[in-house]
Scaffold this motif. Structure first.
Motif, PDB file in Angstrom:
ATOM      1  N   LYS A  30       0.824  -1.202   0.000  1.00  0.00           N
ATOM      2  CA  LYS A  30       0.000   0.000   0.000  1.00  0.00           C
ATOM      3  C   LYS A  30       0.866   1.264   0.000  1.00  0.00           C
ATOM      4  O   LYS A  30       0.573   2.226  -0.700  1.00  0.00           O
ATOM      5  CB  LYS A  30      -0.909   0.000   1.219  1.00  0.00           C
ATOM      6  CG  LYS A  30      -2.361   0.189   0.847  1.00  0.00           C
ATOM      7  CD  LYS A  30      -3.210   0.176   2.079  1.00  0.00           C
ATOM      8  CE  LYS A  30      -4.489  -0.591   1.812  1.00  0.00           C
ATOM      9  NZ  LYS A  30      -5.326  -0.673   2.998  1.00  0.00           N
ATOM     10  N   TYR A  31       1.931   1.230   0.832  1.00  0.00           N
ATOM     11  CA  TYR A  31       2.853   2.372   0.834  1.00  0.00           C
ATOM     12  C   TYR A  31       3.385   2.607  -0.569  1.00  0.00           C
ATOM     13  O   TYR A  31       3.403   3.723  -1.081  1.00  0.00           O
ATOM     14  CB  TYR A  31       4.057   2.110   1.760  1.00  0.00           C
ATOM     15  CG  TYR A  31       3.746   2.162   3.228  1.00  0.00           C
ATOM     16  CD1 TYR A  31       2.903   3.135   3.741  1.00  0.00           C
ATOM     17  CD2 TYR A  31       4.314   1.252   4.105  1.00  0.00           C
ATOM     18  CE1 TYR A  31       2.623   3.181   5.088  1.00  0.00           C
ATOM     19  CE2 TYR A  31       4.038   1.293   5.452  1.00  0.00           C
ATOM     20  CZ  TYR A  31       3.189   2.260   5.942  1.00  0.00           C
ATOM     21  OH  TYR A  31       2.917   2.303   7.272  1.00  0.00           O
ATOM     22  N   ALA A  32       3.830   1.509  -1.197  1.00  0.00           N
ATOM     23  CA  ALA A  32       4.399   1.602  -2.533  1.00  0.00           C
ATOM     24  C   ALA A  32       3.372   2.179  -3.495  1.00  0.00           C
ATOM     25  O   ALA A  32       3.678   3.021  -4.340  1.00  0.00           O
ATOM     26  CB  ALA A  32       4.858   0.226  -2.998  1.00  0.00           C
ATOM     27  N   PHE A  33       2.137   1.735  -3.321  1.00  0.00           N
ATOM     28  CA  PHE A  33       1.054   2.172  -4.198  1.00  0.00           C
ATOM     29  C   PHE A  33       0.833   3.679  -4.067  1.00  0.00           C
ATOM     30  O   PHE A  33       0.715   4.396  -5.058  1.00  0.00           O
ATOM     31  CB  PHE A  33      -0.211   1.408  -3.809  1.00  0.00           C
ATOM     32  CG  PHE A  33      -1.342   1.613  -4.755  1.00  0.00           C
ATOM     33  CD1 PHE A  33      -1.351   0.984  -5.991  1.00  0.00           C
ATOM     34  CD2 PHE A  33      -2.404   2.442  -4.425  1.00  0.00           C
ATOM     35  CE1 PHE A  33      -2.392   1.172  -6.872  1.00  0.00           C
ATOM     36  CE2 PHE A  33      -3.450   2.639  -5.302  1.00  0.00           C
ATOM     37  CZ  PHE A  33      -3.443   2.001  -6.531  1.00  0.00           C
ATOM     38  N   ILE A  34       0.802   4.146  -2.808  1.00  0.00           N
ATOM     39  CA  ILE A  34       0.589   5.577  -2.575  1.00  0.00           C
ATOM     40  C   ILE A  34       1.777   6.381  -3.111  1.00  0.00           C
ATOM     41  O   ILE A  34       1.608   7.457  -3.682  1.00  0.00           O
ATOM     42  CB  ILE A  34       0.393   5.852  -1.066  1.00  0.00           C
ATOM     43  CG1 ILE A  34      -0.916   5.228  -0.595  1.00  0.00           C
ATOM     44  CG2 ILE A  34       0.384   7.349  -0.790  1.00  0.00           C
ATOM     45  CD1 ILE A  34      -1.010   5.094   0.898  1.00  0.00           C
ATOM     46  N   ASN A  35       2.957   5.848  -2.931  1.00  0.00           N
ATOM     47  CA  ASN A  35       4.156   6.580  -3.330  1.00  0.00           C
ATOM     48  C   ASN A  35       4.565   6.341  -4.777  1.00  0.00           C
ATOM     49  O   ASN A  35       5.611   6.808  -5.213  1.00  0.00           O
ATOM     50  CB  ASN A  35       5.320   6.212  -2.404  1.00  0.00           C
ATOM     51  CG  ASN A  35       5.104   6.779  -1.013  1.00  0.00           C
ATOM     52  OD1 ASN A  35       4.527   7.852  -0.861  1.00  0.00           O
ATOM     53  ND2 ASN A  35       5.536   6.059   0.001  1.00  0.00           N
ATOM     54  N   GLN A  36       3.736   5.625  -5.501  1.00  0.00           N
ATOM     55  CA  GLN A  36       4.050   5.283  -6.889  1.00  0.00           C
ATOM     56  C   GLN A  36       4.549   6.472  -7.710  1.00  0.00           C
ATOM     57  O   GLN A  36       5.549   6.353  -8.419  1.00  0.00           O
ATOM     58  CB  GLN A  36       2.819   4.618  -7.523  1.00  0.00           C
ATOM     59  CG  GLN A  36       2.844   4.445  -9.021  1.00  0.00           C
ATOM     60  CD  GLN A  36       2.225   5.621  -9.756  1.00  0.00           C
ATOM     61  OE1 GLN A  36       1.445   6.361  -9.187  1.00  0.00           O
ATOM     62  NE2 GLN A  36       2.617   5.799 -11.003  1.00  0.00           N
ATOM     63  N   PRO A  37       3.907   7.653  -7.615  1.00  0.00           N
ATOM     64  CA  PRO A  37       4.378   8.767  -8.456  1.00  0.00           C
ATOM     65  C   PRO A  37       5.831   9.155  -8.191  1.00  0.00           C
ATOM     66  O   PRO A  37       6.459   9.779  -9.048  1.00  0.00           O
ATOM     67  CB  PRO A  37       3.443   9.910  -8.064  1.00  0.00           C
ATOM     68  CG  PRO A  37       2.230   9.244  -7.554  1.00  0.00           C
ATOM     69  CD  PRO A  37       2.702   7.996  -6.876  1.00  0.00           C
ATOM     70  N   LEU A  38       6.357   8.786  -7.016  1.00  0.00           N
ATOM     71  CA  LEU A  38       7.753   9.111  -6.743  1.00  0.00           C
ATOM     72  C   LEU A  38       8.682   8.186  -7.511  1.00  0.00           C
ATOM     73  O   LEU A  38       9.848   8.501  -7.719  1.00  0.00           O
ATOM     74  CB  LEU A  38       8.063   8.967  -5.249  1.00  0.00           C
ATOM     75  CG  LEU A  38       7.335   9.904  -4.301  1.00  0.00           C
ATOM     76  CD1 LEU A  38       7.743   9.622  -2.868  1.00  0.00           C
ATOM     77  CD2 LEU A  38       7.650  11.348  -4.650  1.00  0.00           C
ATOM     78  N   MET A  39       8.163   7.026  -7.891  1.00  0.00           N
ATOM     79  CA  MET A  39       9.043   6.003  -8.471  1.00  0.00           C
ATOM     80  C   MET A  39       8.900   5.885  -9.977  1.00  0.00           C
ATOM     81  O   MET A  39       9.878   5.659 -10.674  1.00  0.00           O
ATOM     82  CB  MET A  39       8.763   4.656  -7.812  1.00  0.00           C
ATOM     83  CG  MET A  39       9.223   4.629  -6.368  1.00  0.00           C
ATOM     84  SD  MET A  39       8.723   3.148  -5.521  1.00  0.00           S
ATOM     85  CE  MET A  39       7.205   3.649  -4.769  1.00  0.00           C
ATOM     86  N   VAL A  40       7.673   6.024 -10.468  1.00  0.00           N
ATOM     87  CA  VAL A  40       7.475   5.914 -11.913  1.00  0.00           C
ATOM     88  C   VAL A  40       8.008   7.190 -12.569  1.00  0.00           C
ATOM     89  O   VAL A  40       7.707   8.288 -12.123  1.00  0.00           O
ATOM     90  CB  VAL A  40       5.978   5.747 -12.224  1.00  0.00           C
ATOM     91  CG1 VAL A  40       5.737   5.723 -13.726  1.00  0.00           C
ATOM     92  CG2 VAL A  40       5.444   4.494 -11.573  1.00  0.00           C
ATOM     93  N   PRO A  41       8.793   7.063 -13.622  1.00  0.00           N
ATOM     94  CA  PRO A  41       9.304   8.262 -14.292  1.00  0.00           C
ATOM     95  C   PRO A  41       8.153   9.152 -14.744  1.00  0.00           C
ATOM     96  O   PRO A  41       7.147   8.668 -15.258  1.00  0.00           O
ATOM     97  CB  PRO A  41      10.054   7.690 -15.496  1.00  0.00           C
ATOM     98  CG  PRO A  41      10.353   6.290 -15.147  1.00  0.00           C
ATOM     99  CD  PRO A  41       9.288   5.837 -14.215  1.00  0.00           C
ATOM    100  N   GLU A  42       8.319  10.434 -14.538  1.00  0.00           N
ATOM    101  CA  GLU A  42       7.258  11.382 -14.876  1.00  0.00           C
ATOM    102  C   GLU A  42       6.824  11.266 -16.324  1.00  0.00           C
ATOM    103  O   GLU A  42       5.655  11.419 -16.658  1.00  0.00           O
ATOM    104  CB  GLU A  42       7.766  12.808 -14.617  1.00  0.00           C
ATOM    105  CG  GLU A  42       7.227  13.413 -13.346  1.00  0.00           C
ATOM    106  CD  GLU A  42       7.530  14.892 -13.284  1.00  0.00           C
ATOM    107  OE1 GLU A  42       6.622  15.668 -13.587  1.00  0.00           O
ATOM    108  OE2 GLU A  42       8.676  15.256 -12.962  1.00  0.00           O
TER     109      GLU A  42
END
Ligand SMILES: Nc1ncnc2c1ncn2[C@@H]1O[C@H](COP(=O)(O)OP(=O)(O)OP(=O)(O)O)[C@@H](O)[C@H]1O
Ligand SMILES: [Mg+2]
Lengths: 364, 266
Positions: free
Chosen positions: B103-115
């Protein structure tokens, strides 16, 4: 256990509380049953990790029993969430609301109950007076001392006039002198409000001086419930005797058993009589328990003998630590009186006289 | 006697620190200085003047893009903060369970996926919605900004919640506060500094975004950063410096304001 004159405020019936699953399972409470009477100052006493906080949390409703039930004035409180239970808690960390003043903290419960403003204000004023905090009503809780925070926490929990007040080691964060003062204060508050107190501590002295009755706990079980005098003078088990006050343990052989009395032979060969705890049927070998103040050191022959290892002066009394001939250590506590009584030197040979009715045989 | 280790005494420490500061701040100082340049060149000093501020102020496109930026940033920051607050409550006020990390990863996804990936994905996705609904307003930009602002708002709020003493909420419940009242009267007031920090971060991040905005915007929906990028492609005048300077001032003011607000709440 002699049962209950008067009403029971809380009845805990066969409560188990298990944390974790499978291998990592721990029973924080293992089939605990106890009745707490109306208006009594009841203490849960036991070493760290024995389940005291867990039991309080179940009564307050922050957690639920795995098995068993808890009754409040005869009715099961299982279906009630914490905010519907007429039970308030004084938390070990006080848990005062940092964004509110002292007065707002005290009034919080009444406000949540939807009481009219005038009634809240009057009650808050009354509570401030009760805990002697009138002058600090407008302060933030971060701007008062530990002892004052303690008083506010008490006042906050008392203000809604709960049926039962739960206190989880409320004094453990205070220094010695303040703790003594607050012990007296707590007794006074309990007396004046007439509210049932369930008080948790791991300090045996605190438990003995404050309580109407004490439950001694160890690893999730209640070992004994009784008045301070009962617990001290007639401990039901070795653990209780060891935990409450200082105790000497001596190995012995049972010669004869007659009701609550036994004749035993100590390792030294001395034969003494001992009382046997209710409902305990020892056979063969047993451990004899003797309180330090129930024995006397003498120059010359006693029931047992040894060499003085150390003498510690405490003002009101003196503790004489003796190494017995069989290698065990034994402590004797004697009252000091000016100019009177024998004094002992380290290395001196002494005898120990065990008083009548001093020795008890307990379940291990 | 062994001297205590001190990073300040290591050779080169001062030099490296100074170099970092120069690299960070010198360009900004130069940028601000040249905003007051009277010449049309961004590299030649032609005397002090406020003409580029005046010019930017009277440039309709600049004003238009600025207002749009502020509008998007405000909406996105508020929406993202609300979502982040709920997400933070849901992930901290619960027993740890399997899947929580996910869930953390899911919420923070925009930090990890290239813009750029998010940008392209949103471009295609929104294009389909546009065809289906015919709506082509600012909503798409606001939605996109909200999505990538959530993790920025989430982090300070979660940090605040995790540091909050849980017994305070328990004490509220013990004192007859229903869960909602306990939240309103105890959790929320204590959470404010975190929420404000989250809001501020989200606002600044949204205000700053180029990549995703570039992909998602329809014609005539330039935000200030995309407008400035367009200007620079066409040849650059100190007007860009002037706009940047105003922006810099604005964010300094916002950050300072929020800082003092959250300090007072503490
Ligand atoms: N939430 C929990 N999860 C797992 N185990 C727990 C939990 N709460 C308590 N325990 C365990 O249950 C046992 C009893 O804990 P409890 O807090 O009731 O002890 P205590 O008597 O209050 O001790 P102390 O005097 O240190 O406060 C301990 O072994 C503890 O590790
Ligand atoms: Mg505890």
């Amino acid at each position: 256990m002699p049962d209950t004159p008067g009403k029971n405020a809380i009845e805990v019936r066969g409560v188990r509380k298990v944390f974790g699953t499978g291998e990592a399972q721990v029973a924080a409470l293992d089939t605990v049953s106890v009745s707490i009477r109306e208006n009594e100052f009841f203490t849960l006493l036991g070493p760290s990790g024995c389940g005291k906080t867990t039991l309080l949390r179940l009564i307050a409703g922050f957690d639920f029993p795995s098995e068993g039930e808890i009754l409040l004035y005869g009715s099961d409180i299982a279906p009630l969430p914490p905010f519907k239970r007429p039970v308030n808690t004084v938390f070990q960390s006080y848990a005062l609301f940092p964004h509110m003043t002292v007065a707002q903290n005290i009034g919080f419960g009444l406000e949540m109950l939807g009481k009219p403003r005038a009634e809240i204000d009057a009650r808050v004023a009354e509570m401030l007076k009760l805990v002697r905090m009138e002058k600090l009503a407008k302060r933030r809780t971060s701007q008062i001392s530990g002892g004052q925070q303690q008083r506010v926490a008490l006042a906050r929990a008392l203000a809604p006039q709960p049926k039962v007040l739960l206190l989880d080691e409320p004094l453990s964060a205070l220094d010695y002198k303040l703790r003594k003062e607050m012990q007296i204060e707590l007794k006074r508050l309990q007396h004046e409000t007439g509210i049932t107190f369930i008080f948790v501590t791991h300090d045996q002295e605190e438990a003995l001086t404050m309580s109407d009755r004490i439950a001694v706990m160890s690893s999730g079980k209640i070992l004994q419930v009784g008045s301070p005098r009962d617990i001290y003078d007639r401990p039901a088990e070795r653990f209780v005797a060891d935990f409450i006050g200082e105790t000497n343990f001596l190995d012995a052989r049972i010669d004869s058993l007659d009701g609550g009395k036994a004749k035993v032979t100590l390792k030294s060969g001395a034969s003494i009589s001992a009382t046997v705890a209710d409902g305990f049927k020892p056979d063969g070998d047993a451990t004899v328990v003797i309180r330090p103040e129930h024995a006397k050191a003498v120059k010359g022959q006693g029931d047992i003998s040894g060499v003085v290892e150390n003498v510690v002066y405490f003002g009101t009394d003196t503790h004489v630590h003796i190494k017995l001939d069989d290698g065990e250590t034994f402590t004797v506590r004697q009252q000091n009186a000016r100019g009177a009584g024998a004094t002992f030197e380290r290395g001196e040979r002494v005898g120990v006289v065990i008083g009548d009715d001093a020795a008890q045989i307990l379940k291990d | 006697m062994a001297k205590r280790f001190s990073i300040r005494q290591q050779t080169g420490f001062t030099a490296i620190a100074a170099a970092c500061f120069v690299l960070l701040y010198l360009p900004i100082v130069v940028l601000v200085a040249y905003a007051f340049n009277d010449s049309t060149s961004v590299s030649e000093w032609g005397g002090f003047s406020l003409r580029w501020f005046v010019s930017a102020w009277s440039n309709v496109q600049v004003i238009d893009a600025s207002l749009r930026s502020l509008q998007i940033a405000s909406c996105a920051a508020i929406l993202a903060t609300i979502a982040a607050t709920m997400a933070a409550l849901a992930t901290t006020r619960t027993q740890a369970y399997r899947g929580l990390t996910f869930k953390y990863a899911f919420i923070n996804q925009p930090l990890m996926v290239p813009e750029i990936v998010t940008g392209v994905a949103l471009l295609i996705f929104f294009a389909q919605i546009k065809v289906a609904t015919g709506y082509s307003g600012l909503g798409y930009l606001i939605a996109a900004h909200t999505a990538f602002c959530i993790p920025f708002a989430y982090l300070p709020i979660r940090a605040r919640l995790e540091n909050m003493d849980l017994t305070l909420e328990r004490a509220a419940a013990d004192l007859y506060a229903t869960p909602w009242k306990a939240f309103r009267r105890v959790t929320l007031p204590l959470l404010w500094p975190g929420i404000i920090a989250g809001l501020m971060l989200a606002f600044v991040i949204s205000l700053d975004d180029v990549v995703i905005t570039e992909f998602v915007k329809s014609g005539g929906q330039d935000t200030l950063p995309t407008y400035m990028l367009g200007q620079i492609r066409r040849g650059i005048t100190p007007e860009v410096n002037a706009i940047s300077t105003v922006f810099l001032l604005l964010s300094v003011v916002i950050v300072t304001l929020f800082f003092f607000l959250s300090r007072k709440r503490d």
